[in-house]
Design an enzyme around this catalytic site. Structure first.
Site, mmCIF file in Angstrom:
data_model
loop_
_atom_site.group_PDB
_atom_site.id
_atom_site.type_symbol
_atom_site.label_atom_id
_atom_site.label_comp_id
_atom_site.label_asym_id
_atom_site.label_seq_id
_atom_site.Cartn_x
_atom_site.Cartn_y
_atom_site.Cartn_z
ATOM 1 N N CYS A 141 32.541 16.036 59.964
ATOM 2 C CA CYS A 141 33.159 14.708 59.988
ATOM 3 C C CYS A 141 34.666 14.803 60.205
ATOM 4 C CB CYS A 141 32.832 13.969 58.688
ATOM 5 S SG CYS A 141 33.257 12.222 58.737
ATOM 6 N N GLU A 142 35.072 15.325 61.352
ATOM 7 C CA GLU A 142 36.470 15.416 61.776
ATOM 8 C C GLU A 142 36.514 15.282 63.292
ATOM 9 O OE1 GLU A 142 39.058 15.628 59.804
ATOM 10 O OE2 GLU A 142 38.065 16.156 57.911
ATOM 11 N N ARG B 282 38.266 28.469 64.993
ATOM 12 C CA ARG B 282 39.335 28.752 65.949
ATOM 13 C C ARG B 282 39.632 27.605 66.916
ATOM 14 N NH1 ARG B 282 39.069 32.218 69.499
ATOM 15 N NH2 ARG B 282 41.228 32.988 69.392
ATOM 16 N N GLY C 166 46.780 43.700 67.496
ATOM 17 C CA GLY C 166 47.194 42.622 68.384
ATOM 18 C C GLY C 166 46.596 42.643 69.769
ATOM 19 N N GLU D 35 45.820 49.130 64.092
ATOM 20 C CA GLU D 35 44.943 48.290 63.266
ATOM 21 C C GLU D 35 44.143 47.327 64.147
ATOM 22 O OE1 GLU D 35 48.041 46.602 60.970
ATOM 23 O OE2 GLU D 35 48.419 48.436 59.824
ATOM 24 N N PRO D 36 43.238 47.855 64.973
ATOM 25 C CA PRO D 36 42.439 46.966 65.830
ATOM 26 C C PRO D 36 41.400 46.201 65.028
ATOM 27 C CG PRO D 36 41.647 49.210 66.013
ATOM 28 C CD PRO D 36 42.875 49.261 65.134
ATOM 29 N N GLY D 37 41.167 44.980 65.415
ATOM 30 C CA GLY D 37 40.123 44.164 64.791
ATOM 31 C C GLY D 37 39.399 43.394 65.868
ATOM 32 N N ARG D 38 40.065 42.340 66.368
ATOM 33 C CA ARG D 38 39.496 41.491 67.419
ATOM 34 C C ARG D 38 39.028 42.322 68.623
ATOM 35 N NH1 ARG D 38 41.479 36.272 68.445
ATOM 36 N NH2 ARG D 38 43.385 36.876 67.348
ATOM 37 N N TYR E 13 37.112 36.567 63.677
ATOM 38 C CA TYR E 13 37.642 35.301 63.157
ATOM 39 C C TYR E 13 36.643 34.160 63.319
ATOM 40 C CZ TYR E 13 41.730 38.247 63.385
ATOM 41 O OH TYR E 13 42.577 39.299 63.232
#
Length: 420
Positions: free
Chosen positions: A343-344, A313, A239, A273-276, A372
């Site tokens: 196309c959004e 994101r 987190g 649990e680091p990721g980002r 991400y």
């Protein structure tokens, strides 16, 4: 200086001009700094200063095989949120004992694969899931190592879409129900309780929620230890946020110091649990301006060849990423709406950005996209997944080539459709 910075009015990654990579590999392209990944991993690891711990890199942030192999070489273990992430980890050389398996909604087939492996822990999300694990463990004759994920009802103060620790969220087991599950495991032959787990959210930028979470789990662990429950470690989740907008965030040393201060009285090792926080700042998405259109009296649309299919994101939850030209142009800055080709109407990468004048063909870098980004990319509008490049010691190599239409159609029964 590691990572991305300006050198002679051009953006480089570890000394390699991003324009050179784009000219060779095309755009859109993900570029990662191996040196910055190493630096950020070691900063977190070293902050424990001898306190027993294990870093389980969260594959959900970026599971590109070359990145996973790099983290393994640094001594990381793995946090896998699906059996497919487990398979990637195993193929990257991790042992089952290096892997924790959290995640809501583990299917029957996933548990059938995971339980016989002998993972470090399966982090249990409900009483029903625990029963399903127990049934499989008994059938295969191998006790399952489990951790109970507890929902502490703590507000992470991050975006609602990435908050996971409130009682209104789908994650974890409420405290009273968790106590009942924990006491029952002592009587269940095919289950071994090894840890307690908590994870209250992602992109947390203040220390209080992280400290409160550690205090909560350490307090519960102390209570259980005094009652005779045996635990091998405490899993405090991940987190830790990064400075997408350049604002203040918690430093890794302050983060780790807070965790250790709360957990030390239990004498239990810590798992995080680091990721980002490791890979986020180490990646950038390089795109090219393909069109410029009037927007209003003071700004233009800058249409680029990357959008929500490459970086979801901003469209998913209004996330902010710094955007800068790869080569600075002369002239007074002006306002742009940076939009993608999908196309959004939600395909907006950056709103109301003040940038040096842009021209069709210019390259821009979307910063802090290492987490991400590629992991959430899609083939919407039949867009191929972008190439991914790792820069290491002044050279780059392709981790994943750009997809082709043949790749996209390989799993489809094209021949039979043509015959009909």
């Amino acid at each position: 200086m590691t990572g991305f910075h300006q050198h002679h009015a051009e953006l480089v990654c570890d000394g390699v001009p991003l324009s050179a990579i784009a000219e060779t590999e095309g755009t859109p392209t993900y570029v990662y700094s191996a040196a910055l990944i190493r630096e950020r991993y070691h900063e977190i690891d070293a902050a424990f200063a001898g306190y027993p711990h294990t870093l389980h890199y969260a594959l959900k942030a970026n599971s590109t095989f070359g990145i996973v192999r790099l983290l393994r070489g640094l001594g990381s273990a793995v946090d896998a949120n699906s059996v497919w992430e487990i398979e990637v980890a195993l193929r990257a050389g991790f042992a089952p004992a290096d892997i924790v398996f959290p995640g809501v909604g583990k299917s029957a087939s996933e548990l059938e694969c995971a339980v016989p492996l002998g993972l470090k822990a399966i982090n249990v999300e409900s009483a029903g899931e625990l029963e399903r694990i127990e049934t499989i463990a008994e059938r295969v004759g191998r006790p399952a190592r489990v951790a109970i994920r507890i929902n502490p009802d703590i507000d992470a103060r991050s975006h609602p879409h990435i908050s996971t620790g409130l009682k209104i969220n789908k994650f974890g087991v409420p405290l009273d129900a968790a106590r009942e599950l924990i006491s029952s495991i002592a009587l269940r032959r095919w289950l071994t309780l090894v840890a307690l787990h908590v994870h209250v959210g992602s992109q947390i930028t203040t220390l209080e929620p992280l400290r409160n979470t550690a205090s909560f789990l350490a307090g519960l662990a102390g209570e259980l230890l005094r009652a005779g429950t045996r635990l091998e470690y405490l899993d405090l989740g991940g987190g830790l946020g990064i400075a997408y907008d350049g604002g203040p965030v918690v430093s890794p040393p302050d983060y780790v110091a807070a965790l250790v201060a709360e957990v030390r009285p239990t004498n239990l090792p810590i798992v995080i649990e680091p990721g980002r926080s490791i890979v986020g700042p180490a990646g950038a998405l390089i795109a090219r301006v393909v069109d410029l259109k009037p927007r209003n009296g003071v700004s233009q649309f800058a249409v680029i060849d990357a959008g929500m299919s490459e970086l979801l994101r901003p469209a998913l939850y209004g996330a902010f990423h710094r955007i800068e030209p790869v080569r600075e142009a002369a002239g007074a800055p002006r306002q742009y709406e940076i939009v993608g080709p999908v196309c959004e109407s939600s395909d907006v990468v950056g709103r109301d950005r003040e940038l040096a004048p842009l021209a069709v063909g210019d390259l821009i870098a979307i910063r802090d996209a290492g987490a991400y980004g590629s992991a959430m990319a899609s083939n919407y509008n039949r867009r191929p997944l972008p190439v991914e490049v790792l820069v290491d010691e002044g050279r780059w190599r392709v981790l994943r080539r750009r997809q082709t239409v043949d790749d996209l159609l390989n799993l489809e029964n094209v021949e039979r459709c043509l015959e009909s």
